[in-house]
Design an enzyme around this catalytic site. Sequence first.
Site, PDB file in Angstrom:
ATOM      1  N   HIS A   1      19.482  44.404 -39.718  1.00 53.66           N
ATOM      2  CA  HIS A   1      18.271  45.137 -39.304  1.00 53.66           C
ATOM      3  C   HIS A   1      18.631  46.574 -38.921  1.00 53.66           C
ATOM      4  CE1 HIS A   1      15.738  41.582 -39.168  1.00 53.66           C
ATOM      5  NE2 HIS A   1      16.679  40.960 -38.494  1.00 53.66           N
TER       6      HIS A   1
ATOM      7  N   ASP B   1      25.185  50.539 -29.411  1.00 52.95           N
ATOM      8  CA  ASP B   1      24.781  49.423 -28.585  1.00 52.95           C
ATOM      9  C   ASP B   1      23.423  49.788 -28.001  1.00 52.95           C
ATOM     10  OD1 ASP B   1      25.951  46.814 -27.888  1.00 52.95           O
ATOM     11  OD2 ASP B   1      25.548  47.457 -25.829  1.00 52.95           O
TER      12      ASP B   1
ATOM     13  N   PHE C   1      12.628  43.555 -35.215  1.00 51.65           N
ATOM     14  CA  PHE C   1      13.575  42.499 -34.856  1.00 51.65           C
ATOM     15  C   PHE C   1      13.776  42.513 -33.344  1.00 51.65           C
ATOM     16  CE2 PHE C   1      17.539  44.848 -33.908  1.00 51.65           C
ATOM     17  CZ  PHE C   1      17.196  46.115 -34.373  1.00 51.65           C
ATOM     18  N   GLY C   2      14.576  41.571 -32.871  1.00 48.49           N
ATOM     19  CA  GLY C   2      14.919  41.529 -31.439  1.00 48.49           C
ATOM     20  C   GLY C   2      13.684  41.450 -30.562  1.00 48.49           C
ATOM     21  N   TYR C   3      13.591  42.347 -29.606  1.00 47.52           N
ATOM     22  CA  TYR C   3      12.512  42.347 -28.614  1.00 47.52           C
ATOM     23  C   TYR C   3      11.268  43.109 -29.089  1.00 47.52           C
ATOM     24  CZ  TYR C   3      16.015  40.842 -25.096  1.00 47.52           C
ATOM     25  OH  TYR C   3      16.980  40.165 -24.386  1.00 47.52           O
TER      26      TYR C   3
ATOM     27  N   LYS D   1       7.787  52.975 -36.492  1.00 47.29           N
ATOM     28  CA  LYS D   1       8.828  52.715 -35.479  1.00 47.29           C
ATOM     29  C   LYS D   1       9.964  53.725 -35.630  1.00 47.29           C
ATOM     30  CE  LYS D   1      12.343  49.501 -33.833  1.00 47.29           C
ATOM     31  NZ  LYS D   1      13.178  48.317 -34.062  1.00 47.29           N
TER      32      LYS D   1
HETATM   33  P1  IMP Z   1      23.240  44.986 -29.753  1.00 46.04           P
HETATM   34  O1  IMP Z   1      23.120  46.445 -29.567  1.00 46.04           O
HETATM   35  O2  IMP Z   1      23.482  44.603 -31.180  1.00 46.04           O
HETATM   36  O3  IMP Z   1      24.207  44.366 -28.791  1.00 46.04           O
HETATM   37  O4  IMP Z   1      21.809  44.401 -29.477  1.00 46.04           O
HETATM   38  C1  IMP Z   1      21.314  44.259 -28.169  1.00 46.04           C
HETATM   39  C2  IMP Z   1      20.052  43.474 -28.170  1.00 46.04           C
HETATM   40  O5  IMP Z   1      18.984  44.383 -28.308  1.00 46.04           O
HETATM   41  C3  IMP Z   1      19.864  42.413 -29.243  1.00 46.04           C
HETATM   42  O6  IMP Z   1      19.195  41.323 -28.659  1.00 46.04           O
HETATM   43  C4  IMP Z   1      18.987  43.083 -30.249  1.00 46.04           C
HETATM   44  O7  IMP Z   1      18.178  42.177 -30.949  1.00 46.04           O
HETATM   45  C5  IMP Z   1      18.148  43.975 -29.359  1.00 46.04           C
HETATM   46  N1  IMP Z   1      17.739  45.178 -30.059  1.00 46.04           N
HETATM   47  C6  IMP Z   1      18.552  46.160 -30.550  1.00 46.04           C
HETATM   48  N2  IMP Z   1      17.813  47.103 -31.149  1.00 46.04           N
HETATM   49  C7  IMP Z   1      16.521  46.709 -31.038  1.00 46.04           C
HETATM   50  C8  IMP Z   1      15.300  47.270 -31.488  1.00 46.04           C
HETATM   51  O8  IMP Z   1      15.234  48.326 -32.130  1.00 46.04           O
HETATM   52  N3  IMP Z   1      14.187  46.580 -31.173  1.00 46.04           N
HETATM   53  C9  IMP Z   1      14.194  45.408 -30.487  1.00 46.04           C
HETATM   54  N4  IMP Z   1      15.310  44.839 -30.060  1.00 46.04           N
HETATM   55  C10 IMP Z   1      16.476  45.489 -30.336  1.00 46.04           C
END
Ligand code: IMP
Length: 201
Positions: free
Chosen positions: A12, A76, A156-158, A179
């Site tokens: 993503h 991150d 994705f994610g939140y 976005k």
């Molecule tokens: P990491 O940076 O890959 O460790 O992700 C941290 C957390 O933030 C994960 O649960 C991702 O799904 C979430 N995350 C990262 N970027 C986004 C975004 O753009 N939108 C929503 N959730 C995100």
Amino acid sequence: MKSLTFATRNEHKIKEVNQILKKFAFPPQPAISVTGLQALNCFDELPETGSTIAENAAQKAQFVFDKFGVDCFAEDTGLFIDALDGRPGVDTAHYAGPERDAQKNMDKVLRELTGVRNRSARFKTVMALMTNRRLHFFEGLVEGSILHQKSGIGGFGYDPIFTPTTSHLSFAQLTAEEKNKISHRYRALVKMIRFLTFSSK
Ligand code: IMP
């Protein structure tokens, strides 16, 4: 076209970054595309043991540079919710447990915010760029709030529970283009691209 390694296996994120680079090119920079770790045949679990998202981004970029000797960047991202004293913050990915399940993570946030009126929150991304053996950091932030329920199927994610202050829709209800014009990732990326452009002159 210049290609840069993005130290992530999150498809993503790679997709969003490439969409931003393509759609919102910043002339007269040369076109840049990013590739993930599979292009390096890297299947390692990247370290993420820092106490801040900047430390985690640095660890990931340093790991890939040490192992493969290539210029690269890592990022991150954290979701910082005021009513939860900034949580999940650095624990955003595994807030509801080590399986890093997005649905469970969102459910936990919604549970903790039941009956809470102050729902202000922000996404913060730190990109760590490793170039010429040095790390450089770029931060992107988007202000918003946490919805009362999940809405939308994009992103994705939140994304289904976060709405930026500039919209009444969740990130998951916005198109990818919408976005990518305002996101934390876009804002960090613009700074990194400007740095790459000026440092190569
Ligand atoms: P990491 O940076 O890959 O460790 O992700 C941290 C957390 O933030 C994960 O649960 C991702 O799904 C979430 N995350 C990262 N970027 C986004 C975004 O753009 N939108 C929503 N959730 C995100």
